[in-house]
Design an enzyme around this catalytic site. Structure first.
Site, PDB file in Angstrom:
ATOM      1  N   ARG A   8      -4.444  29.345  67.105  1.00 50.34           N
ATOM      2  CA  ARG A   8      -4.130  30.637  66.498  1.00 50.34           C
ATOM      3  C   ARG A   8      -4.261  30.523  64.974  1.00 50.34           C
ATOM      4  O   ARG A   8      -4.333  29.421  64.432  1.00 50.34           O
ATOM      5  CB  ARG A   8      -2.715  31.065  66.878  1.00 50.34           C
ATOM      6  CG  ARG A   8      -2.527  31.331  68.355  1.00 50.34           C
ATOM      7  CD  ARG A   8      -1.040  31.485  68.677  1.00 50.34           C
ATOM      8  NE  ARG A   8      -0.458  32.604  67.944  1.00 50.34           N
ATOM      9  CZ  ARG A   8       0.840  32.703  67.650  1.00 50.34           C
ATOM     10  NH1 ARG A   8       1.680  31.732  67.971  1.00 50.34           N
ATOM     11  NH2 ARG A   8       1.297  33.764  67.001  1.00 50.34           N
ATOM     12  N   LYS A  79       5.773  25.067  74.295  1.00 53.20           N
ATOM     13  CA  LYS A  79       6.616  26.050  74.978  1.00 53.20           C
ATOM     14  C   LYS A  79       5.837  27.321  75.321  1.00 53.20           C
ATOM     15  O   LYS A  79       6.268  28.103  76.187  1.00 53.20           O
ATOM     16  CB  LYS A  79       7.839  26.400  74.140  1.00 53.20           C
ATOM     17  CG  LYS A  79       7.547  27.096  72.836  1.00 53.20           C
ATOM     18  CD  LYS A  79       8.825  27.365  72.066  1.00 53.20           C
ATOM     19  CE  LYS A  79       8.542  28.055  70.731  1.00 53.20           C
ATOM     20  NZ  LYS A  79       7.888  29.357  70.878  1.00 53.20           N
ATOM     21  N   ASP A  80       4.683  27.542  74.663  1.00 54.13           N
ATOM     22  CA  ASP A  80       3.857  28.720  74.943  1.00 54.13           C
ATOM     23  C   ASP A  80       2.849  28.484  76.067  1.00 54.13           C
ATOM     24  O   ASP A  80       2.164  29.423  76.477  1.00 54.13           O
ATOM     25  CB  ASP A  80       3.092  29.141  73.685  1.00 54.13           C
ATOM     26  CG  ASP A  80       4.009  29.585  72.559  1.00 54.13           C
ATOM     27  OD1 ASP A  80       5.111  30.090  72.859  1.00 54.13           O
ATOM     28  OD2 ASP A  80       3.633  29.418  71.380  1.00 54.13           O
ATOM     29  N   THR A 123      16.326  37.722  66.551  1.00 51.01           N
ATOM     30  CA  THR A 123      15.660  36.724  67.384  1.00 51.01           C
ATOM     31  C   THR A 123      14.650  37.438  68.266  1.00 51.01           C
ATOM     32  O   THR A 123      14.828  38.605  68.611  1.00 51.01           O
ATOM     33  CB  THR A 123      16.652  35.936  68.262  1.00 51.01           C
ATOM     34  OG1 THR A 123      15.919  35.027  69.097  1.00 51.01           O
ATOM     35  CG2 THR A 123      17.465  36.853  69.162  1.00 51.01           C
ATOM     36  N   SER A 125      13.842  35.976  71.156  1.00 50.04           N
ATOM     37  CA  SER A 125      14.035  35.241  72.403  1.00 50.04           C
ATOM     38  C   SER A 125      15.242  35.750  73.173  1.00 50.04           C
ATOM     39  O   SER A 125      16.351  35.831  72.623  1.00 50.04           O
ATOM     40  CB  SER A 125      14.203  33.747  72.080  1.00 50.04           C
ATOM     41  OG  SER A 125      14.824  33.045  73.130  1.00 50.04           O
ATOM     42  N   LEU A 126      15.045  36.076  74.447  1.00 49.36           N
ATOM     43  CA  LEU A 126      16.172  36.449  75.298  1.00 49.36           C
ATOM     44  C   LEU A 126      17.184  35.316  75.382  1.00 49.36           C
ATOM     45  O   LEU A 126      18.395  35.541  75.371  1.00 49.36           O
ATOM     46  CB  LEU A 126      15.675  36.780  76.714  1.00 49.36           C
ATOM     47  CG  LEU A 126      15.200  38.191  77.015  1.00 49.36           C
ATOM     48  CD1 LEU A 126      14.809  38.287  78.478  1.00 49.36           C
ATOM     49  CD2 LEU A 126      16.253  39.225  76.680  1.00 49.36           C
ATOM     50  N   ARG A 127      16.674  34.101  75.489  1.00 43.89           N
ATOM     51  CA  ARG A 127      17.565  32.929  75.579  1.00 43.89           C
ATOM     52  C   ARG A 127      18.489  32.878  74.372  1.00 43.89           C
ATOM     53  O   ARG A 127      19.716  32.756  74.509  1.00 43.89           O
ATOM     54  CB  ARG A 127      16.733  31.648  75.666  1.00 43.89           C
ATOM     55  CG  ARG A 127      17.563  30.369  75.515  1.00 43.89           C
ATOM     56  CD  ARG A 127      16.677  29.137  75.441  1.00 43.89           C
ATOM     57  NE  ARG A 127      15.750  29.150  74.317  1.00 43.89           N
ATOM     58  CZ  ARG A 127      16.075  28.803  73.070  1.00 43.89           C
ATOM     59  NH1 ARG A 127      17.308  28.434  72.777  1.00 43.89           N
ATOM     60  NH2 ARG A 127      15.167  28.823  72.108  1.00 43.89           N
ATOM     61  N   ARG A 128      17.907  32.963  73.175  1.00 43.65           N
ATOM     62  CA  ARG A 128      18.717  32.886  71.966  1.00 43.65           C
ATOM     63  C   ARG A 128      19.666  34.082  71.856  1.00 43.65           C
ATOM     64  O   ARG A 128      20.798  33.939  71.400  1.00 43.65           O
ATOM     65  CB  ARG A 128      17.810  32.812  70.739  1.00 43.65           C
ATOM     66  CG  ARG A 128      17.072  31.484  70.620  1.00 43.65           C
ATOM     67  CD  ARG A 128      16.117  31.485  69.447  1.00 43.65           C
ATOM     68  NE  ARG A 128      15.417  30.201  69.330  1.00 43.65           N
ATOM     69  CZ  ARG A 128      14.143  30.078  68.991  1.00 43.65           C
ATOM     70  NH1 ARG A 128      13.419  31.156  68.730  1.00 43.65           N
ATOM     71  NH2 ARG A 128      13.578  28.881  68.906  1.00 43.65           N
ATOM     72  N   ARG A 145      10.182  40.274  65.213  1.00 48.08           N
ATOM     73  CA  ARG A 145       8.864  39.687  65.449  1.00 48.08           C
ATOM     74  C   ARG A 145       8.280  39.260  64.111  1.00 48.08           C
ATOM     75  O   ARG A 145       8.782  39.598  63.053  1.00 48.08           O
ATOM     76  CB  ARG A 145       7.920  40.687  66.134  1.00 48.08           C
ATOM     77  CG  ARG A 145       8.194  40.966  67.599  1.00 48.08           C
ATOM     78  CD  ARG A 145       7.926  39.788  68.521  1.00 48.08           C
ATOM     79  NE  ARG A 145       6.594  39.248  68.389  1.00 48.08           N
ATOM     80  CZ  ARG A 145       5.529  39.656  69.105  1.00 48.08           C
ATOM     81  NH1 ARG A 145       5.657  40.617  69.991  1.00 48.08           N
ATOM     82  NH2 ARG A 145       4.358  39.079  68.940  1.00 48.08           N
ATOM     83  N   GLY A 146       7.174  38.527  64.176  1.00 41.92           N
ATOM     84  CA  GLY A 146       6.518  38.065  62.966  1.00 41.92           C
ATOM     85  C   GLY A 146       6.553  36.558  62.871  1.00 41.92           C
ATOM     86  O   GLY A 146       7.282  35.879  63.592  1.00 41.92           O
ATOM     87  N   ASN A 147       5.744  36.013  61.958  1.00 42.73           N
ATOM     88  CA  ASN A 147       5.708  34.561  61.794  1.00 42.73           C
ATOM     89  C   ASN A 147       6.984  34.071  61.102  1.00 42.73           C
ATOM     90  O   ASN A 147       7.842  34.867  60.694  1.00 42.73           O
ATOM     91  CB  ASN A 147       4.451  34.125  61.037  1.00 42.73           C
ATOM     92  CG  ASN A 147       4.348  34.757  59.652  1.00 42.73           C
ATOM     93  OD1 ASN A 147       5.349  34.956  58.969  1.00 42.73           O
ATOM     94  ND2 ASN A 147       3.129  35.063  59.224  1.00 42.73           N
ATOM     95  N   ARG A 151       9.926  36.276  59.049  1.00 44.11           N
ATOM     96  CA  ARG A 151      11.309  36.387  59.524  1.00 44.11           C
ATOM     97  C   ARG A 151      12.297  35.936  58.447  1.00 44.11           C
ATOM     98  O   ARG A 151      13.335  36.582  58.244  1.00 44.11           O
ATOM     99  CB  ARG A 151      11.492  35.550  60.795  1.00 44.11           C
ATOM    100  CG  ARG A 151      10.636  36.020  61.950  1.00 44.11           C
ATOM    101  CD  ARG A 151      10.906  35.239  63.214  1.00 44.11           C
ATOM    102  NE  ARG A 151       9.831  35.429  64.174  1.00 44.11           N
ATOM    103  CZ  ARG A 151       9.885  35.047  65.443  1.00 44.11           C
ATOM    104  NH1 ARG A 151      10.957  34.449  65.907  1.00 44.11           N
ATOM    105  NH2 ARG A 151       8.868  35.254  66.249  1.00 44.11           N
ATOM    106  N   CYS A 237       9.826  33.890  78.915  1.00 47.87           N
ATOM    107  CA  CYS A 237      10.301  34.944  78.022  1.00 47.87           C
ATOM    108  C   CYS A 237      11.130  36.000  78.750  1.00 47.87           C
ATOM    109  O   CYS A 237      11.940  36.693  78.143  1.00 47.87           O
ATOM    110  CB  CYS A 237       9.111  35.621  77.335  1.00 47.87           C
ATOM    111  SG  CYS A 237       8.248  34.565  76.148  1.00 47.87           S
TER     112      CYS A 237
END
Length: 311
Positions: A8, A79-80, A123, A125-128, A145-147, A151, A237
């Site tokens: 990417r 993780k992706d 965040t 992430s649902l986990r976080r 969202r964003g890099n 953030r 996710c």
């Protein structure tokens, strides 16, 4: 020999890929490496990650380029990478893993414990999100969202009072920012967090042998057990599961925590076994989670997400 690498175009992805190139050059003095950036669905879709019902949103297009021989291999945040790859591709290498813990960054340097009630925490992430709410139910958790740089800027600009990120990301980019390390017991990471995954073609023996020179065996062993767990409980996710494996001598221990929608229930499993058989350790952990009712938790999450997507 010249190798084409797919990745990417984010600063983090390029930093990771350039680090891989630097390691490969040490033992491949006569080889050249060219980085080709490729746009993925995750780069163009601005929706919250958990609402996108597709696996591999940050890697599918890149791995397609590998399969079609447009590039020789791809560098990903592991993780992706889905636990099951297309039949003609393999996970050719897992280099040395960065720390896999999460960190908390706030505008005024407060920790997650001390930040004021009602603060807005970002965040993707649902986990976080669940983990934050379990620790501080008085905080307001919102999607971001964003890099990494974007953030962090949103915190400095006051749009968010704090954010939770992976330690590995700021390490790889080299960002110096004040932060608080979050405990693994309360914030177990996503399977594969902190590790890089290099994907190549299964029949490309030359590239595989070249990549194996920078493999870290203990990192590979740990993430193989985590990825096996993900395969059997279908985490990701859209269903928050924290998991981390650690190698100690000849032993491997995998710890997993799966959460209910309201965060009040947490299924905790820890399985150990010989590091020579990480897949078995991952399967044993998955089977124990299934006995404890993880499939019911996953079903509840997916039903809730479908409901959210309709609104």
């Amino acid at each position: 020999m010249k190798y084409l690498i797919g990745t990417r175009g984010s600063n983090l992805s390029l930093a990771q890929t350039n680090w891989v190139v630097s390691q490969l050059k040490i033992s491949n003095l006569n080889s050249q490496f060219q980085i080709n950036t490729i746009t993925t669905k995750g780069d163009t879709d601005a929706r919250p990650l958990f609402t996108i019902n597709q696996k591999g949103i940050f890697e599918k297009e890149i791995d397609k380029a590998v399969a079609e021989k447009k590039v020789d291999f791809a560098v990903h945040s592991l993780k992706d990478v889905p636990s099951i790859l297309p039949e003609d591709l393999i996970l050719g290498c897992v280099p040395s893993r960065e720390p896999f813990n999460d960190i908390f960054i706030s505008k005024n340097g407060e920790s997650l414990e001390t930040i004021k009630e009602g603060s807005v925490i970002g965040t993707s992430s649902l986990r976080r999100a669940v983990q934050i709410s379990r620790k501080r139910p008085d905080l307001n958790v919102k999607t971001i969202r964003g890099n990494i740089e974007t953030r962090i800027k949103k915190v400095h600009d006051g749009i968010f009072d704090g954010i939770v990120l992976a330690q590995a990301g700021i390490n790889r980019i080299g960002i110096k920012v004040s932060h608080h390390t979050l405990p693994i017991d309360d914030f177990p990471p996503s399977p594969g967090q902190g590790a890089l995954g290099i994907v190549c073609r299964k029949n490309d023996t030359q590239t595989i042998l070249m990549l194996e020179k920078i493999q870290d065996d203990d990192s590979r062993t740990a993430v193989e057990s985590e990825r096996t767990l993900s395969e059997f409980v279908d985490s990701g996710c859209r269903f928050p599961v924290g998991a981390f494996a650690q190698v100690d001598g000849d032993s491997l221990t995998l710890t997993v925590i799966a959460y209910s929608i309201d965060g009040k229930q947490a299924l905790i499993v820890s399985k150990s076994g010989p590091k020579s058989d990480p897949i078995r350790v991952g399967k044993d952990a998955a089977m124990e989670l299934q006995r404890k009712g993880v499939n019911d938790l996953a079903k509840d999450w997916r039903s809730k997400l479908e409901e959210w997507n309709k609104t």
